[in-house]
Design an enzyme around this catalytic site. Structure first.
Site, short mmCIF file in Angstrom:
data_model
loop_
_atom_site.label_atom_id
_atom_site.label_comp_id
_atom_site.label_asym_id
_atom_site.label_seq_id
_atom_site.Cartn_x
_atom_site.Cartn_y
_atom_site.Cartn_z
N HIS A 1 1.89 -11.30 -5.49
CA HIS A 1 1.95 -10.75 -6.56
C HIS A 1 2.06 -12.02 -7.65
CE1 HIS A 1 2.64 -6.72 -5.87
NE2 HIS A 1 3.26 -7.00 -4.77
N HIS B 1 8.16 -4.26 -4.05
CA HIS B 1 9.21 -4.72 -3.29
C HIS B 1 10.28 -5.10 -4.47
CE1 HIS B 1 6.57 -5.14 0.17
NE2 HIS B 1 7.53 -5.57 1.02
#
Length: 286
Positions: A249, A207
């Site tokens: 993440h 992303h």
């Protein structure tokens, strides 16, 4: 007066032994076993090993200490030359371990939307909406639709290269994830939208790479007003922040993803395709 010889008659088969408790000669029968702790046994043992006794006598304590110190110094030199690196960790290894510990700590502290019962669990639906806005499938579908509906050569050229950049981003991120194989944070919930097998790995953030590349692409090739340019930058920043807040993440995954997406745009500019170039390539393949 009787003489000492009368008090201590000599028996046949005996041998004198010095060092009696009453200061006189005493005799021991040769048929009895020798006392191992007696002085006569020690004298016999020393006499049976004259070479060993002389060797021990000639080796002084100073010489022994010198030999041991020389051996110790030699072994110390060997450790310092051969094992110095293994005994003393390098500065780079210590720095990397410290950065990794800080990364894990910050990622854990910033994962405030990882679960519904987290401190910011009520913001989780909004963060998931931002997560979907940076997903690859909506971007690929939207770019392909705009390319199909575009009626100008300039618009088709821009959409074509954006589509090429998105495909390039998917391939590069998948390769890096497969090579690094860093697991996602332990507090992450695997409820992501449209995941693939490679998405179980964390480094780098796809992303973040997509947000950085697409944000830079839009700012460079679309005529946008100042508020819209600020909105594009804010969107890219929120996409990266949502990855950490949702626990998807670690911080370093997002930071490396931003840097990788920034570099991917340079690669797209180097491989820029015009409609004429594309038609020529399709004609050669046909």
């Amino acid at each position: 007066m009787p003489s000492p010889k009368a008090k201590n008659p000599v028996r046949s088969g005996g041998s004198p032994v010095l060092g009696s408790s009453n200061g006189r000669y005493e005799f021991m029968s040769l048929t009895k076993p020798l006392n191992r702790s007696s002085p006569s046994h020690l004298l016999q043992r020393q006499g049976s090993e004259p070479a060993t006794a002389r060797l021990r006598a000639s080796e002084s304590p100073t010489r022994r200490r010198g030999s041991s110190s020389s051996t110790g110094s030699t072994s110390g030199q060997g450790l310092s030359e051969e094992d110095g690196i293994r005994l003393n960790p390098s500065f780079i290894r210590v720095a990397l371990s410290s950065l990794l510990a800080i990364d894990l700590w910050m990622s854990k502290r910033l994962g405030v939307c990882a679960c519904e019962d987290s401190s910011w669990g009520s913001v989780r639906p909004l963060m998931k909406l931002i997560e979907i806005s940076g997903h690859g499938i909506p971007w690929l579908a939207g770019t392909a639709y705009c390319l199909y509906k575009s009626d100008s050569a300039a618009g088709q050229e821009v959409m074509l290269n954006l589509l090429m950049g998105l495909l390039l981003d998917l391939v590069l991120v998948a390769i890096v994830k497969a090579v690094v194989r860093r697991r996602r944070p332990a507090h992450n919930r695997m409820d992501m939208f449209a995941t693939f097998s490679v998405d179980r790995y964390s480094f780098p953030s796809g992303h973040a790479t997509r947000a950085a590349m697409c944000g830079r692409f839009l700012l460079a090739h679309l005529v946008l007003a100042a508020p819209l340019r600020v909105l594009v930058l804010l969107w890219a920043s929120l996409v990266g922040l949502s990855r950490v807040m949702l626990g998807r993440h670690n911080v370093t995954d997002v930071m490396f993803g931003f840097w990788m997406g920034y570099c991917q745009y340079n690669l797209v500019e180097m491989l820029w395709l015009s409609p004429q170039t594309l038609q020529g390539l399709l004609g050669q393949l046909a």
